[in-house]
Design an enzyme around this catalytic site. Structure first.
Site, short mmCIF file in Angstrom:
data_model
loop_
_atom_site.label_atom_id
_atom_site.label_comp_id
_atom_site.label_asym_id
_atom_site.label_seq_id
_atom_site.Cartn_x
_atom_site.Cartn_y
_atom_site.Cartn_z
N GLY A 166 0.45 75.28 48.28
CA GLY A 166 -0.69 74.78 49.04
C GLY A 166 -1.67 75.86 49.48
O GLY A 166 -2.46 75.63 50.40
N SER A 167 -1.65 77.00 48.79
CA SER A 167 -2.59 78.05 49.23
C SER A 167 -4.04 77.63 48.98
O SER A 167 -4.93 77.96 49.77
CB SER A 167 -2.27 79.40 48.58
N HIS A 210 -7.54 73.58 37.38
CA HIS A 210 -6.52 73.98 36.41
C HIS A 210 -6.60 75.50 36.23
O HIS A 210 -7.70 76.05 36.11
CB HIS A 210 -6.77 73.28 35.07
C1 GAR Z 1 -2.99 76.67 41.31
O1 GAR Z 1 -3.08 77.86 40.57
C2 GAR Z 1 -3.58 75.51 40.53
O2 GAR Z 1 -4.64 75.88 39.69
C3 GAR Z 1 -2.39 75.08 39.72
O3 GAR Z 1 -1.31 75.15 40.59
C4 GAR Z 1 -1.53 76.26 41.48
C5 GAR Z 1 -1.21 75.80 42.88
O4 GAR Z 1 -1.21 76.87 43.78
N1 GAR Z 1 -2.59 73.75 39.19
C6 GAR Z 1 -2.08 73.36 38.01
O5 GAR Z 1 -1.38 74.10 37.33
C7 GAR Z 1 -2.44 71.95 37.60
N2 GAR Z 1 -2.19 71.75 36.20
P1 GAR Z 1 -1.25 76.61 45.34
O6 GAR Z 1 -0.20 75.52 45.63
O7 GAR Z 1 -0.89 77.91 45.97
O8 GAR Z 1 -2.63 76.15 45.68
#
Ligand code: GAR
Length: 190
Positions: free
Chosen positions: A13-14, A105
């Site tokens: 969730g950053s 993405h």
């Molecule tokens: C992010 O890098 C986002 O782009 C990716 O998951 C990560 C979540 O990081 N999304 C995908 O891969 C969707 N296909 P976070 O939870 O720290 O925001």
């Protein structure tokens, strides 16, 4: 009227936290809800600190749509932001929020998208393919994984010395810089 955004997140969730903080002094944007498909995702702790209610729903709740769509309606949600959300979004959501669901993405679509392509898997695939660049894609949601209209892309170099972890760091930096600004550009006050 403020614009009400629900954030869907499956993991750390950053990005969710970064987006909420970016708009903390902008009264046009409100974040009444964070929704997850994982009860133990770190995004819930971030939500608590940000004083935003967060809820977890099962895969079945997401596929049937009804319970979640009712909740979104109760909160007068206008826009859904997918920030690291890993389930496919069913058609019922797309019909209820036409052009109002955006995803980020962590690669340059149409490359390295599709089922199973999320988080570290994407960065590992980029490194394995000896790509010389990666980046981010922000796009509307369609019925298929990672296939909706592209709104924005930004690139970063991938060096021969890079690993999946170092690529992830570069991509996260691009996400933090651009995702809130793209949301502001799409739905901010004129
Ligand atoms: C992010 O890098 C986002 O782009 C990716 O998951 C990560 C979540 O990081 N999304 C995908 O891969 C969707 N296909 P976070 O939870 O720290 O925001």
């Amino acid at each position: 009227m403020p614009l009400k955004i629900a954030i869907f997140a499956s993991g750390s969730g950053s990005n969710a936290e970064n987006i909420v903080k970016f708009f903390s002094t902008n009264s046009h944007f409100e974040f009444p809800l964070i929704i997850s498909n994982k009860a133990d995702a770190f995004v819930h702790e971030r939500a608590e600190k940000l004083q935003i209610p967060s809820k977890t729903f099962s895969k079945d709740d997401f596929s049937s749509g009804e319970v979640i769509l009712n909740l979104l309606k109760q909160h007068n949600i206008d826009v859904i932001v997918l920030a690291g959300f890993l389930l496919k979004i069913p058609t019922a959501f797309i019909e209820a929020f036409p052009n109002k669901i955006v995803n980020i993405h962590p690669a340059l679509l149409p490359k390295f998208g599709g089922k199973g392509m999320y988080g570290a898997h994407v960065h590992q695939a980029v490194v394995d393919a000896r790509e010389t660049e990666s980046g981010i894609t922000i796009h509307y949601i369609s019925g298929n994984y990672d296939e909706g209209d592209i709104i924005f892309q930004a690139q970063c170099p991938v060096l021969p010395s890079d690993t999946a972890e170092t690529v992830a760091d570069k991509v996260h930096a691009l996400e933090y810089e651009h995702f809130p600004k793209v949301i502001e550009r799409l739905w901010g006050e004129l």
